[in-house]
Design an enzyme around this catalytic site. Sequence first.
Site, PDB file in Angstrom:
ATOM      1  N   HIS A   5       0.822  -1.205   0.000  1.00 25.36           N
ATOM      2  CA  HIS A   5       0.000   0.000   0.000  1.00 25.36           C
ATOM      3  C   HIS A   5       0.860   1.260   0.000  1.00 25.36           C
ATOM      4  O   HIS A   5       2.044   1.234   0.364  1.00 25.36           O
ATOM      5  CB  HIS A   5      -0.925   0.011   1.226  1.00 25.36           C
ATOM      6  CG  HIS A   5      -0.173   0.039   2.529  1.00 25.36           C
ATOM      7  ND1 HIS A   5       0.384   1.189   3.060  1.00 25.36           N
ATOM      8  CD2 HIS A   5       0.109  -0.946   3.413  1.00 25.36           C
ATOM      9  CE1 HIS A   5       0.977   0.922   4.193  1.00 25.36           C
ATOM     10  NE2 HIS A   5       0.829  -0.383   4.439  1.00 25.36           N
ATOM     11  N   GLU A  18      -2.293  -6.721   7.711  1.00 25.21           N
ATOM     12  CA  GLU A  18      -0.945  -6.668   8.279  1.00 25.21           C
ATOM     13  C   GLU A  18      -0.871  -7.471   9.569  1.00 25.21           C
ATOM     14  O   GLU A  18      -1.885  -7.716  10.231  1.00 25.21           O
ATOM     15  CB  GLU A  18      -0.546  -5.200   8.541  1.00 25.21           C
ATOM     16  CG  GLU A  18       0.847  -4.994   9.112  1.00 25.21           C
ATOM     17  CD  GLU A  18       1.960  -5.520   8.221  1.00 25.21           C
ATOM     18  OE1 GLU A  18       2.011  -6.757   8.022  1.00 25.21           O
ATOM     19  OE2 GLU A  18       2.788  -4.711   7.753  1.00 25.21           O
TER      20      GLU A  18
END
Length: 201
Positions: free
Chosen positions: A9, A87
Amino acid sequence: MTVLTLIRHGETDWNRTRRIQGSTDIPLNDTGRAQARAAAAALREARDPAIPVTVAASDLARARETAEIIAAELGTEPPRLYRGLRERSYGEAEGVDAEDFLRRWGPWHTAEVPGAEPWPSVRARALTAIGRAVRDHRRATAPAEASLIVVAHGALIREVIRHASGGTLPLEGERVANGSAHELLYERDRVRLLSYAGSVT
């Protein structure tokens, strides 16, 4: 056999100040949005327009928005979201800056952080989620040849690359760069690294 591109990202304010994000849902900043557009431009330049593309992503905002920008720029369907691509949870380290992390728990990959998800669990979860994304992708595009873009997070991508490279990459002390792209081959539930964009220290 599926060729997939793993993309980290774009930048967030916590990335900029080197704070641990983990499962904390931090949005992109303007630099991160620009990185997402740059990643999309690189993908558009490299791909064959006759080959359809699908996009998958973690459901955390920073990955989801990066994937949405890429999908819009490439003119594809909106990304499919997968909780398993989130994550690593860093437990007590979330929100802590990098220097404080090192002072309190020591080196990154050997640190024992209370409440953090174990590294083997991160890897297993990531590979399971990627497998699911590949199967969904095949169902959506079969029998056409197509490429799969997966937008996820630094530590998770690092674990997948380590698995796919037999533990040789990334080098110790490197971080996967925001907006970077890494190409892998997924075949018979096995992952092999095709190209590695490098990391930042």
